[in-house]
Structure formats: C-alpha cells, structure tokens
Design a protein around this motif. Structure first.
Motif, PDB file in Angstrom:
ATOM      1  N   GLU A 165      35.878  50.952  47.413  1.00 13.58           N
ATOM      2  CA  GLU A 165      36.014  49.814  46.816  1.00 13.58           C
ATOM      3  C   GLU A 165      36.920  50.010  45.488  1.00 13.58           C
ATOM      4  O   GLU A 165      37.449  47.944  44.837  1.00 13.58           O
ATOM      5  CB  GLU A 165      34.923  48.687  46.116  1.00 13.58           C
ATOM      6  N   ARG A 166      37.399  51.318  44.753  1.00  7.76           N
ATOM      7  CA  ARG A 166      38.302  50.723  44.556  1.00  7.76           C
ATOM      8  C   ARG A 166      40.007  50.403  44.529  1.00  7.76           C
ATOM      9  O   ARG A 166      40.343  50.542  45.353  1.00  7.76           O
ATOM     10  CB  ARG A 166      39.060  52.336  43.882  1.00  7.76           C
ATOM     11  N   GLU A 167      40.507  49.513  43.470  1.00  4.43           N
ATOM     12  CA  GLU A 167      41.488  49.061  43.633  1.00  4.43           C
ATOM     13  C   GLU A 167      42.578  50.562  43.172  1.00  4.43           C
ATOM     14  O   GLU A 167      43.097  51.350  43.254  1.00  4.43           O
ATOM     15  CB  GLU A 167      42.092  48.562  41.996  1.00  4.43           C
ATOM     16  N   VAL A 168      43.634  50.114  44.750  1.00  5.93           N
ATOM     17  CA  VAL A 168      45.189  50.838  44.393  1.00  5.93           C
ATOM     18  C   VAL A 168      45.639  51.435  43.281  1.00  5.93           C
ATOM     19  O   VAL A 168      45.812  52.357  43.067  1.00  5.93           O
ATOM     20  CB  VAL A 168      44.989  50.421  45.800  1.00  5.93           C
ATOM     21  N   ARG A 169      45.977  50.260  42.722  1.00  2.00           N
ATOM     22  CA  ARG A 169      46.546  50.503  41.756  1.00  2.00           C
ATOM     23  C   ARG A 169      45.838  51.975  40.651  1.00  2.00           C
ATOM     24  O   ARG A 169      46.612  51.978  39.568  1.00  2.00           O
ATOM     25  CB  ARG A 169      47.323  49.626  40.960  1.00  2.00           C
TER      26      ARG A 169
END
Lengths: 354, 515
Positions: B396-400
C-alpha cells in the motif's frame, strides 16, 4: 585572443545584411505574427464598408473604434501575458470589480473620485500580484489559479454590491467631485473634423505603441518572450522569471483598472455582473493577433488588430441590421480562420527557408 | 603546464536525492587556462557535479572555493556572476528569440532598459566569427537553426559572459566530425586566453587530443585527480572508470541452452534516419545486451520492437508469430513488457500505491465481466512484493517514497503478474544505488531462468558485459558486432561503440567488423 580585425568584422556584417535582404521582404512579412489579423482587418473592413455607408463614414468609424479601443487595451495586456506563457481568466470580471470599487468608494463612502480611482488601482494591482504570486509559487496552471480568482471576484462583485446598495447596480458616479476632469481624460470625446471620437481610442493607440516598444526594444520584452518560450532556460541564464511573470499579471490587472474605470466613467454606473465572459474575448483577440497558447510567440499590434476586427464586426452587424446573435458566430469563424491562416503561412515560411 | 593557484576547488561535495546518493564526496580542482576533463560512466555523478558547479543544485556537504575564496553558488546567476558558464547537452536556448537575443538573454546591453539591438547584433556577429561561424546571422530566429549551430550560439553566450570557466557537457555529441575539429580550435583559443574549460566526454580519443588533466568519477566519488590527459595509459583510465569487481556483482551465467527456441525474432527492422536493417533474435532464457552510445539508436530499437515507434520496414516476431507494427497494445498482447528508461515519467504512477502500480496492466486478469476481484488482485500484488523482496514489504506504500531500485522492482513486478515472453529493459539500473543493483541483476537473471527472453539496453558497458549472455553492438543505427559476452572485454566494446576514427587510442579489438 581576439583574432578578429575590424575589416573582417565589417565584411561579415555586410554579408549578413545581404543575407537578411536575401530572405526577402515578402517572407519576412509572412512570418510576422500579425499577418492573419492584418488580412482579417482588411477583409472585414472591405466587407462592411461595401455594404454599409454609415460604416465607412467618419462618424461610423468613431462608433466602431470605441468598442475596439477598450477591448484592445485589455487584449494588449492579455497578449503580453500569453507571450509570457500564462493566462488570466479573471481579467474580464476584474474590470467590473474596479468599476464597482470606484463607484462604491465615491458614492457610498464619499471619497473624491480620484482617491476612489487610486484605491481601485491599488486593489487591482494587489489582485494581479496574488494571481502571479500563486502561479509562480505553486507551479499550478494559471488557468486554474485565475479561474478561482474569476469565480471569487464574480461572487464578491454581486455580494458586496447587493449588500451595500440593495441593488445589483452602482450609479451616480457623475455626481462625485472630480468626475469632470477624470471623464475628460479617460472617457470623454475629442472633436476631430466635426466627429466625436472617444479619447479611449487615443489611449489604445498609445498603449499599443508602448507595448510593442517594450516587447521589441527593451530587455523586459526579451524576458517576456524568454519566460514564455522556455521558462527553465530563461531561469538558467539569469532571467528573473518569477518577477517577470508576476509583473505581467499585474500589468493585466492594471489594464483591467484602466478599462474598468473608463467604462464606469462613460456609463456613470456599473452593473455588478459586468465583464463576465469578456476574459475569453480578450484571449480570442490576442490569438487572432498571432499569440500562441503555448507562449513565447505573439505581438501587441496583432492583439490590437484582433480587437479592431471585434469592434468592426460588433458594430457592422448592427449597421447591416442583422440579428445580433450572429455576432458570436462571426467572431468564432474569424478566430478559426485567423489561427489556421497563421499556421499555414508560418509553415510555408519555415519550409521555404530550409 | 606551470603550477598555479587553482581557479576552482570543490572539496568533499555530497549531494543526495530521495533514494540515491548521487555525489558521495567528490573533489575537483581546476587551474586557470587548463582543459580539465571529467570522465566517468553514466551515473557516476558527472551531471550532478556540474549542476552543483553551475548553481542549479545545492550541495548537502562540501566546500567550493573560487580563486582561493570560499563561495556559495546558490543560483545559476550567482555562478554566472563569478564567471562560470555552462553549456548543457540540452541547450538552454529559447526558440522564439533571435540568435543575438539568446546570446545576451539575461544580460542584455541596455540603457535604462532599452536594448541596443544593433550593438548586440554586432557583438554577437563578432563572437560567432571568433567561433568560426560568421555565416550565422545574429538576426535569425533561433528555432530555425540546426542543432550544431545552436550549440555554437550556446558557446557564443558563454563567451559573451567573459567567463573564466566554461563547462561543456558532451559538446561533441551533437557534432559532425569536421565540426569537432572546429570545436577543438575554439577550446584551444579559450585556453590560450586563460579561460579554463571543464570538458565532459565519453570519447577517450577526444580527451587525449584536447585535455590537459583528467578527473575520474565513479559511483559518486572521485577515484583519480589530475591525471595527465596525454600520457595516462588507456587501461588505467578504463579500470579507474569501471573499477568494479565484476565477479561479485553479477550473477553467474547458467550453462547455455543452444537448442532453446527464439522468443524474439527481429528481421530487417528499419526506422529512417535512426537505424536500418537490424536483425537478431533472443532465445528463451537468454539475456541479450544492446551496447551503444547515446544517439546510436539503441533505445529507439527497443521502442520500435515494443511498437512505440513505427518501423518503416522489417518484422518483429514473438514465438515465430509476427507482431503488428507500431502498436503497443499488440506488443503487450504478444507477450512483451517494457521497463523504460524514464521510469518515473513513463512507467510509474508515482502517487499511487505499489499494488496499484503492479496491477496496472493486469487488471483484466482479475476481473470477471468488468468486476474486479480486489482480494485476488491484492494477493497477487503481495506475492510479487514478497517474491522480489520489494522493500518495505508494504503493497500500500506510495511508489514515490521508494528508492530507485525498489521502484524498478515495482516496474518489473508489473510484468511478472502476467505471463510474459520477453522483457525489454532500458537502462534498468539508472538512478539505482550500487548495492541495490546487484539485487536487480540477480532478479533479472532469475527471470531469464524462468524462461523469459530479456533484451537489455544500457550505457554502462560493464553492466552489459556482466549481465548478458550475448552482446550486440550498435553504432550509428547499424548492428556492427555480435559476440558472446564472455568473448568481449570492456575496452573492445568501448572501441566498438565509438566511431572508427576514434580507435587510435585503444588496443586493437579482436574481431572488429567492417563498418
């Protein structure tokens, strides 16, 4: 390490001059951004002048030059802004904000008209600064920022006006001390050969000349083209890109102040819903005049010619006793034709150079 | 060259970007009137260093001295005021302005804000003349000039600043051969006038010809300072640039399986003006590396195979079946997957989660009549995160927020949730830390072992040599050499990728093809 002796220098100079003339007067004219608009002016004038005697009379000309002049002043400022790579959708409604401010400060608070005009100028420049500052700081498209400003001002204009006057109108501006002189300078008429021309026309011509001069002859003009053409490159070589853009938004706001004041003085009253929709007309005039939506290209003279087409069309249709509804259709067709013509011609000019 | 007070001293420069330490203690000392060459592989930190020097980036640590005085270069303008002018590869020029306006942009000759146009035109003409290009008219609109002339204009701008130090980032890359000669004449003139030049190039031959001293960067560190440009032996320079223990970094190659069927067949592929008549194949389980300089056509070949560009002639076949030309969806349907060079802008939705990015291309597989089976999809994404050891282990982490290496894993994972036949990797380790690279290499090898064909493009020769089974060399749009990776060494490949005229400085390669 200078190895260039003066004679060699002169030689190259002369040679390069020949090259310029080699390019040819015709092609140099063709690549001017104003070309499409100039042709449009000739065609539209010829059409209405041939069909209507009133249109080609001096009095008729005075009549169609007035709307061209107020639109033209705005279109010049909007053109500068567009060359600098930005939009201002709040410019139209800002003219009403200015007019209402002048009216409310003078008629409701009893300020001298000049003081009221000064107050409105400060407000307009502040609004322009906010537009520019937000665009530069956030990096958001100016389309969004100024759309927000547009809606807020539209609401403020109506809200404040109805709260103060219980109507949607501020009037009685001609009863305020200072009106006579202000009106004579900004909105009155000048008698030339028995015909009354609005002084706004003079303002328009002068501002067209000034804007053209700034664009083509000053470093600020260079910066405007540079920030619109490639803002990153401009910053990297030391152009104060942020300041240039903010100044352009403030210039547009300043033009809105001038036009808003002119209109308030001439009509002596201001409708709270005035100016809405005008912002697109300004952009249309600038684009007919050769401005690119992507920035970095365009001209102030072109924007003025675009405004002239607008003025001639709006009055010409009245003289021909056509249904006024056709005006917008006509304007839209002019816009498309001018843009297509500009594009074709520029492509031709670029290809023939290679 | 006489010893003199340094013009510029950069000591211990550190610059970090999210997820990668681009500069990790770099030193650079430049003396007045010398041509100082900056050498290093792609990703070694050259670009970042010159951006620090030109005021575009602020260093996190380190000191910069100019003529003995400590200075802060906190903007491009500040650097310019000191006398540092930069000519980037992507030239900072504005197309809509004239040549003269570009030369004097930001420091126009004015009285009370009014431009002296004829004076500016005259001085521009002088500068252009001095640069051997008096035929360029100062009045021409810049956008109408060819690329080589634009570079001359950019150089005229540097001269117009009365610069004491001019940085040139691969100035010869866009130039034809005779124009390079002119460039060197200009550089010698500058040196004679006491101007220092920081010269960046991949071409060793050029550095031999024009350079005085050489600083070598590797992985964001200075590995050699002040080498003599003329006499340092090529193997020494190359080993400094490469200097990595290949055996430890790259996974072992399994025994070749020559009978494996070809996954990809490319037959006579051409794109006018870019590359012509390219034919090769990639077998199942094989990693094929495409080596070549920037601009050689290597990335375009990859993009054309993937359908992002439309070939004018030739065929691409997957498992023997032709793929429709110029159609990315057809390429994906045939079983290709691309990890593009510009990972952030071309492959990832930076503000979305790892899971969404992984599932992007495979949503159809988890949907029945348009209804997405979210639980099944999430499980597939989580499996990939675990299988690739994508850290942190949180789909669920944001890719950026991920490091470069883990972002690249997310791109690869996207193709692994579907059944792929061929992976196209364009600069897979660009912007990835050295440590994380080893892991990526192992991962790519593992994918090949599962039966995928892999076509790899990289500007880093050791990467191509270390990872691939077979290497194809592209030069100026032509396939000029093909060999097993074990039969080539780095000097040979460097020699092959450069123009034949540049071969003088290096050992005779074993199998040089006729160009």
């Amino acid at each position: 390490m200078t190895t260039t002796a003066p004679p060699a220098d002169e030689r190259t100079e002369r040679r390069s001059d020949e090259r310029v003339s080699d390019v040819g007067l015709l092609r140099r004219l063709l690549i001017r951004p104003e070309l499409g608009a100039a042709i449009g002016v000739v065609v539209v004038f010829a059409f209405f002048a041939a069909s209507s005697e009133v249109f080609r009379s001096p009095a008729g000309a005075a009549n169609w030059l007035y709307p061209a002049s107020t639109l033209g002043i705005m279109a010049i400022a909007v053109a500068l802004l567009m060359i600098g790579g930005e939009f201002d959708l709040s410019a139209g409604v800002m003219t009403a904000t200015v007019g209402l401010t002048v009216g409310l400060l003078s008629t409701e608070l009893g300020w001298n008209l000049w003081a009221a005009m000064l107050g409105a100028l400060v407000l307009a420049l502040a609004l322009g600064f906010v537009n520019g500052f937000l665009v530069v700081r956030t990096g958001l498209p100016s389309f969004i920022i100024t759309l927000g400003m547009f809606l807020m001002l539209q609401g403020l204009n109506l809200g404040v006006t109805t709260a103060v006057t219980d109507t949607v109108l501020v009037d009685g501006i001609d009863d305020v001390p200072g009106y006579e002189l202000a009106n004579a300078l900004l909105a009155g008429t000048v008698d030339i050969g028995g015909v009354q021309f609005r002084i706004t026309i003079l303002w328009w011509l002068v501002l067209t000349a000034v804007a053209t001069w700034v664009l083509l002859r000053t470093r600020v003009g260079n910066w405007i083209f540079a920030v619109g053409g490639d803002a990153r490159a401009a910053r990297n070589v030391g152009v104060p890109a942020a300041r240039t853009k903010i100044a352009l938004f403030m210039t547009t706001a300043g033009a809105a102040w001038l036009v808003g004041t002119m209109s308030a003085l001439r009509l002596t009253s201001v409708q709270a819903n005035a100016g809405i929709g005008q912002e697109l007309i300004f952009i249309v005039a600038a684009v007919i005049g050769g401005c690119l939506l992507t920035g970095g290209y365009g001209s102030a003279i072109g924007a003025s010619l675009g405004a002239l087409i607008f003025g001639m069309t709006s009055q010409g249709i009245v003289y021909l006793q056509w249904d006024a509804n056709w005006f917008m259709f006509f304007l839209g067709a002019m816009l498309l034709l001018a843009v297509l013509a500009n594009r074709l011609v520029r492509r031709y000019a670029e290809q023939s150079r290679k | 060259m006489p010893e003199s007070e340094p013009l510029l001293e950069m000591i211990g420069i550190v610059k970090e970007f999210p997820g990668v330490r681009a500069l990790d203690g770099v030193d650079l000392v430049v003396r007045p009137g010398e041509v100082h060459c900056l050498l290093g592989q792609n990703g070694a930190g050259k670009s970042t260093l010159i951006k620090v020097l030109s005021g575009a980036h602020q260093p996190d640590e380190g000191t910069i001295s100019w003529q003995g005085e400590p200075v802060r270069l906190n903007s491009p303008t500040a650097a310019m005021r000191l006398g540092v002018a930069t000519i980037y590869q992507e030239l900072d020029l504005v197309d809509g302005l004239s040549v003269a306006e570009n030369v004097f942009l930001g420091h126009e000759q004015t009285t009370a804000g009014f431009i002296h146009r004829s004076e500016m035109n005259r001085r521009t003409q002088e500068l252009l003349h001095r640069l051997g290009h008096g035929e360029i008219s100062p009045r021409t609109e810049l956008g109408r000039l060819p690329a080589a002339h634009k570079q001359i204009v950019s150089m005229a701008r540097a001269l117009s600043h009365e610069a004491k130090l001019i940085i040139m980032d691969e100035p010869s890359a866009a130039l034809a051969h005779d124009e390079v000669g002119n460039l060197f004449r200009i550089i010698r003139d500058l040196r004679a006038a006491g101007v220092a030049v920081v010269y960046i190039s991949h071409r060793l031959a050029e550095i031999r010809e024009i350079g005085d001293r050489v600083t070598v960067l590797k992985d964001g560190r200075t590995v050699a300072v002040g080498l003599a440009a003329k006499d340092t032996p090529t193997p020494q320079i190359v080993s400094l640039m490469v200097g990595r223990d290949l055996a430890n970094t790259f996974p072992e190659r399994p025994a070749p399986a020559p009978d494996a069927a070809a996954v990809l067949d490319v037959r006579g592929l051409s794109l006018p003006g870019v590359f012509a008549d390219i034919s090769f194949s990639v077998r199942a389980g094989e990693i094929v590396g495409l080596a070549g300089l920037v601009g050689s056509g290597r990335s375009e070949i990859l993009e054309t195979i993937y359908g992002a560009r439309r070939a004018s002639a030739g065929q691409v076949l997957i498992d023997g079946k032709p793929v429709r030309r110029g159609s990315t969806p057809a390429a994906v349907a045939a079983g290709m997957g691309l990890a593009p060079e510009e990972r952030k802008s071309q492959a990832l939705l930076l503000h979305d989660s790892v899971a969404e990015n992984i599932l992007l291309a495979a949503m159809d597989d988890f949907a029945t009549f348009g209804w997405l089976d979210r639980r099944k999809a999430a499980r597939a994404a989580a499996e990939q995160v675990a299988a690739l050891d994508l850290r942190p282990h949180d789909p669920e982490r944001e890719v950026r927020t991920l490091s470069g290496g883990n972002q690249q894993k997310a791109v690869l994972a996207r193709w692994l949730v579907q059944r792929r036949r061929l992976l196209l990797l364009d600069e897979p380790t660009r912007g990835v830390d050295v440590g994380a690279r080893t892991e990526l290499y192992a991962l790519i090898r593992r994918l090949a072992e599962q039966g995928l064909g892999v076509l790899l493009v990289s500007s880093e020769v050791p990467e191509v040599l270390g990872l691939s089974d077979r290497v194809l060399v592209v030069r100026e749009g032509r396939l000029v050499h093909e060999a097993a990776a074990t039969e080539l060494d780095e000097a040979q490949v460097l020699d092959l990728v450069m123009a034949p005229t540049d071969g003088a400085d290096s050992a005779e390669p074993a199998g040089r093809p006729a160009a």
